[in-house]
Design an enzyme around this catalytic site. Structure first.
Site, short mmCIF file in Angstrom:
data_model
loop_
_atom_site.label_atom_id
_atom_site.label_comp_id
_atom_site.label_asym_id
_atom_site.label_seq_id
_atom_site.Cartn_x
_atom_site.Cartn_y
_atom_site.Cartn_z
N GLU A 169 34.93 33.95 39.31
CA GLU A 169 34.26 35.14 39.83
C GLU A 169 34.53 35.34 41.32
O GLU A 169 34.69 36.48 41.77
CB GLU A 169 32.75 35.05 39.56
CG GLU A 169 32.39 34.98 38.09
CD GLU A 169 33.02 36.07 37.24
OE1 GLU A 169 33.22 37.20 37.76
OE2 GLU A 169 33.32 35.82 36.07
N HIS A 172 37.84 36.99 41.83
CA HIS A 172 37.80 38.44 41.64
C HIS A 172 37.52 39.16 42.95
O HIS A 172 38.07 40.24 43.21
CB HIS A 172 36.71 38.82 40.64
CG HIS A 172 37.17 38.87 39.21
ND1 HIS A 172 38.22 39.68 38.79
CD2 HIS A 172 36.73 38.24 38.10
CE1 HIS A 172 38.38 39.54 37.48
NE2 HIS A 172 37.51 38.66 37.04
#
Length: 214
Positions: A169, A172
């Site tokens: 994450e 990202h």
């Protein structure tokens, strides 16, 4: 339903997204928002709007379903991510992958650094790259530094599968997709995964597809 215009201020983009019902639309690979570093969070969303956006991210993540979701995946270039993993897996998978339940958490401006030299390689997927999985070697243990949705500091060490989620994450938010770090010889459709490579570790896949594990 498309994502809001890149020309709109971030708060307006979020308001536009939240005007719809149900889960937010997830942006697929190929959209430039997934390849741009996200802006640090600096109050672009006032507290009530931030709370609504976080709740929408949670709803979207659960509906997908996934164990993490970053704001760029719904077209919002802010350094915000949510994670949650009930870890409903057999014991052999839990032990092999170090997959333990993680409560719902909000991460603002997260960054990570490795703790020790250990690496672990497993098949990994992404809500923005639907239908495919590939083996990614990641740090086995990382230190995460961030803030939560209330502005409180987070400084915590993660290991096993939770460390993988944190890295995925946070990547990202830096414009990095898991495929950038993947062993591309391992790339497999979800159908092939279910038929051939559902074992707790990717050792059989490595031998058959011709790639090395750390």
């Amino acid at each position: 339903m498309g994502t809001p215009s890149d020309r709109a201020p971030l708060a307006e983009r979020v308001e536009e997204l939240l005007a719809g019902d149900g889960p937010l639309p997830i942006v697929a690979a190929g959209d430039p928002v997934l390849r741009r570093p996200a802006e640090p969070f600096d109050g672009q969303l006032e507290p009530a709007l931030l709370a609504r956006f976080v709740e929408a991210l949670r709803l979207t993540m659960r509906a997908a379903p996934g164990v993490g979701l970053a704001a760029p995946q719904v077209g919002v270039g802010l350094r915000i991510a949510v994670i949650e993993d009930p870890a409903p897996v057999p014991d052999e998978v839990r032990v092999a992958r170090g997959r333990v339940p993680q409560p719902f958490r909000v991460l603002l401006d997260p960054s990570y650094e490795p703790v020790g030299p250990g690496r672990a390689a497993f098949f990994e997927g992404c809500l923005s790259v639907p239908g495919w999985q590939a083996v990614v070697a990641r740090h086995a243990e990382v230190r995460l530094v961030a803030h939560d949705e209330h502005g409180r500091a987070v400084d915590e060490v993660f290991e096993g599968w939770p460390a993988r989620i944190v890295q995925h994450e946070t990547d990202h938010l830096d414009g990095v997709l898991y495929l950038d770090r993947a062993e591309l010889r391992s790339l497999a459709s979800n159908g092939a995964m279910a038929e051939r490579w559902a074992q707790p570790t990717p050792h059989r896949a490595a031998a058959a597809l011709g790639f090395e594990l750390p």
